[in-house]
Scaffold this active site. Structure first.
Site, PDB file in Angstrom:
ATOM      1  N   ASP B  94       0.822  -1.223   0.000  1.00  0.00           N
ATOM      2  CA  ASP B  94       0.000   0.000   0.000  1.00  0.00           C
ATOM      3  C   ASP B  94       0.848   1.262   0.000  1.00  0.00           C
ATOM      4  O   ASP B  94       0.383   2.317   0.405  1.00  0.00           O
ATOM      5  CB  ASP B  94      -0.924  -0.007   1.222  1.00  0.00           C
ATOM      6  N   GLU B  95       2.072   1.165  -0.441  1.00  0.00           N
ATOM      7  CA  GLU B  95       2.963   2.301  -0.349  1.00  0.00           C
ATOM      8  C   GLU B  95       3.877   2.316  -1.565  1.00  0.00           C
ATOM      9  O   GLU B  95       4.427   1.280  -1.923  1.00  0.00           O
ATOM     10  CB  GLU B  95       3.832   2.128   0.904  1.00  0.00           C
TER      11      GLU B  95
END
Lengths: 374, 439
Positions: B94-95
């Site tokens: 998620d990054e």
């Protein structure tokens, strides 16, 4: 057909003839097969792709005359793998048996009647010293184009001038020109354009027989020239190729009339330096820059992806200080072709054709176009 | 992404919205994989043993993690990011870091791109994310954390969403952060620094690098001070650097007309080079793929001397390749793929052309080679198209002519749609543009 011969001589005939076939695309009998025939004690093997035909003749112990068309690649692989010694080849209706020592192979053959009819070449009309032709080919063929879309440039131009034979090849970026001695009888011969591929085969043949110390190295090559093809005859080998048809570019007008700058440099020292800096050239689009000044030349290769390399080579330079960029491979090709310890690089400026030649003699010239660096 | 795993759970189970949700640790011995901001109000944090979390927030909803679901959403997220620029370095599900240098021309200033990403993520995934914009990876990452929702004892306040740290203000931005915020500063290093009175990044930035070196060692010391000063030279390294870009299309029925195929090819090329330009790369190898009605598939490719990134130049190569193929039996699928990708910046620096010897140039492509087939050579029919040299020259000419225009075409399209502008033969027709869009 049945004959017997030494494995080594069978290897020679099968591989020499096999190079004309293209077993990877066996679209026809001709592409994939070798025509093996025996008449008395004369064994003949023919390979062809219809453009190039190689006929090799050798001595054998003939038992029964006959002919067979045998898969080229397989035959070569088998013969090379056999134990040294005598090999017996015998055909039945649709197969051939190859036996040696305790090995035995039985191969399907192609129907001989499906093999394309090939005209026998006439006897040679002209002879050339093999050694000088070999030297000339080695220097020139490398410059021919491999781009099939420019068919004329895939050929080597052969012209006769003043008792000498001239070979010319170009891929439009560089041009190699070489004069070799020829017989008096060659005067008035037409100029012809011979596919470089056939000449590469001829070179291969000449170099292998030179290694053998055979007659070829010191012998003479026979040339039979017809309207559409040429045959080179050497020892028991005949290489026939179709000629290319068309008007070759007027190479004479490409050569600058004079060069204001000349760099005299040792062949090996510049060649070694070029090969070193070329290590940084990965995709053949990076140029080597030559900065020429009295006393030496600086070679530089700058690759944005890899890094850079430079080297200085001692040399004599006359003219205006000048930096010219070349495709390093083209330049190396030209210098490597020189048969002298010292080479001369002649330049006009950074955009006009340059010439590489030997310090002594003018038999060979190698013209190349600088790379434009913006 | 904000509380990514937990947010996905809320997305899939709307009843959980607004509640403290803890992912992982449903069993006796688990640890917390993620938790919603509502749970964080109670002090729950990631990587906390679950029994601690239960103690802090007994009424939280504990759910088992579903890694495949997170990977699925992560894939969708990456597709959104890669549409912005292929220079995406994923560092977690998620990054990710994005280098938007080359996307700026098309998509506007970085801050606009940041808002655009947030909007897309919200509209298309139904999730929220926070974006940090800065000149280096370190500062961008810390800025993104500063953009997150704020958890206080009283509840959750929405975060800024986007935090921009303009160049030159990095030190001020970093100054108040604890040294532990920096990469490479774990509890041990943080303790050592603290024992010398260095607790904030600002303090670290002002410490003599030699002293820091003595505290934390010769390997990390000097770099740590640089980081503290906001200097982080590491580039964004795309996780999977694109090695090729391509498009293909399957026709509703087989096409045998060369002209129709050329139109289709032009459109494929057009879309592919646009991707190329957004990525800031150029191609040196064009491949055309053709699948016939009987599913036999062939490819034809050509490598050019000069790197290309404009549709007419790539298209010229593509059409020349198509010309070498007999298409009468009907083409089912047509594709184009571009390989030999080099960064446009490097490509433009290294423009080296190998001219031919004067007098050996060939006629321009399209006129024919001027030499025609060599008579007397039988064998399979060949396409006597322009030679490599010819085609290269033509491609270079088109590339030079169009390179200045291509960027403007991209900008017009991003505003008015793909069909707003193009070269002839791209299937454009009058009225394709919505007049409202001009307003």
């Amino acid at each position: 057909m049945k004959f017997r011969c030494e494995r080594d001589s069978l290897i020679h005939v099968v591989t020499a003839a096999g190079r004309a076939t293209s077993p990877r695309m066996p679209s026809s009998v001709a592409h994939g097969g070798l025509r093996v025939s025996c008449e008395g004690n004369r064994l003949q093997v023919i390979g062809t792709d219809l453009d190039l035909t190689v006929r090799v003749t050798a001595e054998a112990i003939g038992i029964t005359d006959g002919v067979a068309v045998v898969p080229s690649r397989l035959l070569a692989d088998i013969v090379r793998a056999l134990e040294p010694g005598a090999v017996t080849v015998e055909t039945t209706d649709d197969s051939v048996e190859i036996s040696a020592a305790r090995s035995r192979f039985n191969l399907r053959t192609y129907p001989p009647e499906e093999y394309p009819p090939l005209a026998e070449p006439g006897s040679p009309t002209l002879h050339l010293p093999a050694e000088s032709l070999f030297g000339g080919l080695r220097q020139v063929v490398r410059a021919a184009s491999t781009d099939d879309a420019r068919p004329l440039l895939t050929g080597v131009l052969i012209t006769w001038e003043e008792g000498r034979l001239r070979l010319v090849a170009t891929d439009s970026y560089r041009l190699a020109l070489c004069d070799v001695s020829a017989d008096e009888g060659s005067a008035g011969m037409p100029q012809i354009l011979v596919p470089a591929r056939a000449l590469l085969e001829l070179q291969r043949l000449l170099s292998s027989s030179a290694l053998d110390g055979g007659e070829a190295a010191s012998g003479r090559i026979g040339l039979t020239i017809d309207d559409h093809d040429i045959t080179f005859t050497l020892g028991g080998v005949e290489i026939t190729t179709r000629l290319l048809d068309g008007t070759y570019p007027d190479y004479r007008q490409l050569i600058p009339p004079s060069y204001p700058n000349a760099l005299h440099v040792g062949k090996d020292s510049i060649l070694d330096a070029l090969r070193r800096v070329r290590l940084l050239v990965k995709d053949n689009t990076t140029a080597v820059r030559l900065s020429m000044r009295p006393g030496g030349v600086d070679l530089t290769v700058v690759s944005h992806e890899v890094g850079d390399a430079s080297e200085t080579v001692d040399a004599d330079f006359t003219g205006e200080d000048l930096t010219v960029a070349f495709n390093p491979t083209y330049l190396i090709d030209g210098i490597d072709a020189i048969r002298d310890d010292e080479v001369i690089l002649q330049t006009v400026d950074s955009t006009k054709p340059a010439t590489v030649r030997a310090a002594e003699g003018s038999d060979f010239q190698y013209l190349l176009m600088p790379v434009r660096v913006s | 992404m904000d509380a990514f795993f937990a947010a996905v759970e809320v997305l899939d189970h709307p009843a959980l919205r607004g509640k403290p949700v803890v992912v992982g640790g449903a069993g006796r011995r688990g640890v917390v994989a993620a938790c919603t901001y509502e749970a964080r109000v109670y002090g729950v944090r990631s990587a906390m043993p679950s029994f601690v979390a239960r103690g802090l927030c007994p009424h939280a909803v504990f759910v088992e993690g579903r890694p495949w679901r997170y990977a699925e959403e992560s894939g969708r997220l990456h597709r959104i990011l890669e549409a912005v620029t292929p220079a995406v370095e994923g560092i977690a599900l998620d990054e990710a870091f994005l280098d938007v240098t080359t996307a700026r021309r098309l998509l506007g200033e970085p801050v606009e791109i940041a808002h655009r990403i947030r909007t897309e993520v919200r509209d298309r995934l139904g999730l929220t994310c926070s974006v940090g914009v800065a000149g280096s990876k370190l500062v961008a990452k810390l800025a993104s954390e500063a953009a997150k929702p704020v958890v206080t004892r009283a509840g959750v306040r929405p975060g800024a969403g986007v935090v921009v740290v303009p160049p030159g203000t990095e030190r001020a931005f970093l100054a108040e952060l604890p040294v532990g915020a920096l990469w490479g500063v774990g509890p041990v290093t943080a303790d050592r620094l603290a024992s010398h009175g260095i607790t904030t990044v600002g303090a670290l930035a002002e410490t003599d690098p030699l002293i820091v070196r003595r505290i934390v060692g010769a390997t990390h010391g000097p770099r740590l001070v640089e980081l503290a000063q906001g200097r982080d030279p590491r580039p964004v390294v795309p996780s999977r650097p694109a090695v090729s870009m391509g498009r293909e299309t399957t026709f509703p029925r087989d096409i045998a007309r060369r002209r129709d195929l050329e139109v289709a090819l032009a459109s494929l090329v057009d879309r592919t080079v646009r991707h190329l330009r957004t990525a800031g790369v150029m191609t040196r190898c064009v491949t055309v793929k053709i699948r016939f009605g009987d599913f036999t598939t062939i490819t034809r490719s050509r490598t050019t001397l000069t790197p290309l990134d404009t549709a007419p130049a790539v298209g010229a190569i593509g059409v020349a390749l198509l010309d070498t193929v007999e298409v009468e039996r009907g083409v089912r699928l047509l594709g184009v793929s571009l390989t030999g990708l080099t960064p446009a910046a490097a490509a433009s620096e290294a423009t080296q052309t190998q001219p031919t010897l004067p007098g050996l140039e060939l006629a321009p492509a399209g006129v024919g080679s001027g030499q025609g087939p060599a008579n007397g050579i039988d064998g399979p029919p060949r396409a006597w198209g322009p030679s490599v040299a010819d085609l290269d020259g033509e491609a270079l000419r088109l590339q030079t002519a169009w390179s200045g225009i291509a960027g403007s075409v991209d900008v017009i399209r991003s505003r008015f749609g793909d069909r707003a502008i193009g070269t002839g033969g791209n299937g454009l027709r009058a009225g394709a543009v919505d007049p409202e869009a001009w307003a």
